[in-house]
Design a protein around this motif. Structure first.
Motif, mmCIF file in Angstrom:
data_model
loop_
_atom_site.group_PDB
_atom_site.id
_atom_site.type_symbol
_atom_site.label_atom_id
_atom_site.label_comp_id
_atom_site.label_asym_id
_atom_site.label_seq_id
_atom_site.Cartn_x
_atom_site.Cartn_y
_atom_site.Cartn_z
ATOM 1 N N CYS A 138 48.292 -7.532 6.368
ATOM 2 C CA CYS A 138 48.977 -7.548 5.065
ATOM 3 C C CYS A 138 49.207 -8.974 4.588
ATOM 4 O O CYS A 138 49.016 -9.283 3.409
ATOM 5 C CB CYS A 138 50.304 -6.807 5.151
ATOM 6 S SG CYS A 138 50.127 -5.033 5.304
ATOM 7 N N ALA A 139 49.614 -9.849 5.498
ATOM 8 C CA ALA A 139 49.839 -11.242 5.133
ATOM 9 C C ALA A 139 48.533 -11.897 4.688
ATOM 10 O O ALA A 139 48.500 -12.632 3.695
ATOM 11 C CB ALA A 139 50.445 -12.000 6.312
ATOM 12 N N LEU A 140 47.442 -11.626 5.396
ATOM 13 C CA LEU A 140 46.146 -12.202 5.018
ATOM 14 C C LEU A 140 45.674 -11.680 3.672
ATOM 15 O O LEU A 140 45.126 -12.434 2.858
ATOM 16 C CB LEU A 140 45.097 -11.908 6.098
ATOM 17 C CG LEU A 140 45.272 -12.679 7.406
ATOM 18 C CD1 LEU A 140 44.257 -12.212 8.436
ATOM 19 C CD2 LEU A 140 45.165 -14.166 7.166
ATOM 20 N N PRO A 156 43.805 -14.358 -1.349
ATOM 21 C CA PRO A 156 43.587 -14.507 -2.789
ATOM 22 C C PRO A 156 44.386 -15.657 -3.394
ATOM 23 O O PRO A 156 43.900 -16.341 -4.300
ATOM 24 C CB PRO A 156 44.057 -13.173 -3.372
ATOM 25 C CG PRO A 156 43.959 -12.212 -2.263
ATOM 26 C CD PRO A 156 44.253 -13.000 -1.028
ATOM 27 N N LEU A 157 45.597 -15.889 -2.904
ATOM 28 C CA LEU A 157 46.392 -17.002 -3.424
ATOM 29 C C LEU A 157 45.711 -18.343 -3.172
ATOM 30 O O LEU A 157 45.771 -19.241 -3.998
ATOM 31 C CB LEU A 157 47.776 -17.014 -2.771
ATOM 32 C CG LEU A 157 48.748 -15.948 -3.228
ATOM 33 C CD1 LEU A 157 50.002 -15.975 -2.357
ATOM 34 C CD2 LEU A 157 49.120 -16.143 -4.670
ATOM 35 N N ALA A 158 45.068 -18.466 -2.022
ATOM 36 C CA ALA A 158 44.449 -19.738 -1.648
ATOM 37 C C ALA A 158 43.053 -19.923 -2.235
ATOM 38 O O ALA A 158 42.610 -21.056 -2.425
ATOM 39 C CB ALA A 158 44.385 -19.839 -0.129
ATOM 40 N N THR A 159 42.337 -18.844 -2.533
ATOM 41 C CA THR A 159 40.936 -18.987 -2.923
ATOM 42 C C THR A 159 40.662 -18.807 -4.415
ATOM 43 O O THR A 159 39.739 -19.415 -4.934
ATOM 44 C CB THR A 159 40.061 -17.983 -2.152
ATOM 45 O OG1 THR A 159 40.525 -16.660 -2.414
ATOM 46 C CG2 THR A 159 40.106 -18.266 -0.660
ATOM 47 N N SER A 168 61.370 -24.617 -16.893
ATOM 48 C CA SER A 168 59.992 -24.549 -16.405
ATOM 49 C C SER A 168 60.003 -23.972 -14.999
ATOM 50 O O SER A 168 60.990 -24.098 -14.273
ATOM 51 C CB SER A 168 59.343 -25.932 -16.412
ATOM 52 O OG SER A 168 60.052 -26.789 -15.557
ATOM 53 N N PRO A 169 58.897 -23.330 -14.591
ATOM 54 C CA PRO A 169 58.856 -22.747 -13.251
ATOM 55 C C PRO A 169 58.919 -23.811 -12.155
ATOM 56 O O PRO A 169 58.399 -24.906 -12.308
ATOM 57 C CB PRO A 169 57.524 -22.008 -13.210
ATOM 58 C CG PRO A 169 56.800 -22.327 -14.450
ATOM 59 C CD PRO A 169 57.706 -23.089 -15.347
ATOM 60 N N ILE A 170 59.556 -23.448 -11.050
ATOM 61 C CA ILE A 170 59.639 -24.358 -9.904
ATOM 62 C C ILE A 170 58.277 -24.468 -9.227
ATOM 63 O O ILE A 170 57.816 -25.539 -8.892
ATOM 64 C CB ILE A 170 60.695 -23.851 -8.899
ATOM 65 C CG1 ILE A 170 62.073 -23.877 -9.548
ATOM 66 C CG2 ILE A 170 60.681 -24.676 -7.630
ATOM 67 C CD1 ILE A 170 63.146 -23.187 -8.746
ATOM 68 N N LEU A 171 57.627 -23.317 -9.047
ATOM 69 C CA LEU A 171 56.311 -23.268 -8.410
ATOM 70 C C LEU A 171 55.356 -22.581 -9.367
ATOM 71 O O LEU A 171 55.560 -21.429 -9.735
ATOM 72 C CB LEU A 171 56.396 -22.496 -7.090
ATOM 73 C CG LEU A 171 55.099 -22.231 -6.351
ATOM 74 C CD1 LEU A 171 54.484 -23.551 -5.883
ATOM 75 C CD2 LEU A 171 55.335 -21.329 -5.167
ATOM 76 N N GLU A 172 54.338 -23.265 -9.793
ATOM 77 C CA GLU A 172 53.360 -22.710 -10.724
ATOM 78 C C GLU A 172 52.211 -22.092 -9.946
ATOM 79 O O GLU A 172 51.475 -22.790 -9.262
ATOM 80 C CB GLU A 172 52.837 -23.816 -11.641
ATOM 81 C CG GLU A 172 51.964 -23.324 -12.771
ATOM 82 C CD GLU A 172 52.747 -22.571 -13.834
ATOM 83 O OE1 GLU A 172 52.184 -21.618 -14.390
ATOM 84 O OE2 GLU A 172 53.897 -22.918 -14.083
ATOM 85 N N PRO A 173 52.043 -20.743 -10.011
ATOM 86 C CA PRO A 173 50.922 -20.115 -9.315
ATOM 87 C C PRO A 173 49.592 -20.560 -9.925
ATOM 88 O O PRO A 173 49.542 -20.943 -11.092
ATOM 89 C CB PRO A 173 51.132 -18.622 -9.528
ATOM 90 C CG PRO A 173 52.451 -18.459 -10.170
ATOM 91 C CD PRO A 173 52.888 -19.791 -10.670
ATOM 92 N N PRO A 174 48.507 -20.492 -9.139
ATOM 93 C CA PRO A 174 47.217 -20.976 -9.632
ATOM 94 C C PRO A 174 46.636 -20.172 -10.790
ATOM 95 O O PRO A 174 45.811 -20.663 -11.524
ATOM 96 C CB PRO A 174 46.297 -20.907 -8.419
ATOM 97 C CG PRO A 174 46.990 -20.100 -7.406
ATOM 98 C CD PRO A 174 48.441 -20.081 -7.751
ATOM 99 N N GLY A 175 47.034 -18.926 -10.989
ATOM 100 C CA GLY A 175 46.485 -18.143 -12.095
ATOM 101 C C GLY A 175 47.332 -16.915 -12.376
ATOM 102 O O GLY A 175 48.268 -16.595 -11.643
ATOM 103 N N GLY A 176 46.990 -16.238 -13.453
ATOM 104 C CA GLY A 176 47.743 -15.064 -13.859
ATOM 105 C C GLY A 176 47.656 -13.911 -12.886
ATOM 106 O O GLY A 176 48.615 -13.160 -12.698
ATOM 107 N N GLU A 177 46.509 -13.743 -12.271
ATOM 108 C CA GLU A 177 46.359 -12.657 -11.297
ATOM 109 C C GLU A 177 47.249 -12.897 -10.085
ATOM 110 O O GLU A 177 47.714 -11.957 -9.454
ATOM 111 C CB GLU A 177 44.895 -12.524 -10.857
ATOM 112 C CG GLU A 177 43.992 -11.959 -11.931
ATOM 113 C CD GLU A 177 44.382 -10.548 -12.346
ATOM 114 O OE1 GLU A 177 44.836 -9.757 -11.500
ATOM 115 O OE2 GLU A 177 44.248 -10.242 -13.539
#
Length: 101
Positions: free
Chosen positions: A17-19, A24-27, A56-65
């Motif tokens: 589950c963690a993987l 996807p978050l990393a790639t 503004s957000p503290i941590l900006e995710p790499p994309g909308g997905e």
């Protein structure tokens, strides 16, 4: 320390589950998703073109997905905790009645 078969299966499932969440978050960096935040931002800029956001957000995710994935994980975690507690309360009530008889 000796682990039972069920404990090993649970640990492997948690790692999987963690993987599934981390890979996807990393790639995937350029994912696009038009959610409610984007629609709200468009509506505000239409109403008041000179508006400047004050937070503004503290941590900006790499994309909308990625945002969508994190929202789904949050919803799943919350519902899992809620329904576990509900199941515990129902089972506790059920087994208390059977002990008194």
């Amino acid at each position: 320390m000796h682990l039972t078969k069920n404990t090993k299966i649970i640990i492997l499932c948690l790692i999987a589950c963690a993987l599934i969440a981390i890979i996807p978050l990393a790639t995937i960096h350029d994912s696009e998703f038009g959610g409610a935040d984007g629609a709200a931002e468009d509506a505000i800029s239409t109403i008041d073109p000179g508006y400047v956001a004050w937070a503004s957000p503290i941590l900006e995710p790499p994309g909308g997905e990625t945002e969508s994935l994190l929202f789904c994980l949050q919803a799943a975690t919350g519902s899992g905790i809620f329904f576990f507690g509900l199941g515990y309360l129902v089972a506790r009530k059920k087994y208390q009645k059977s002990d008194k008889k």
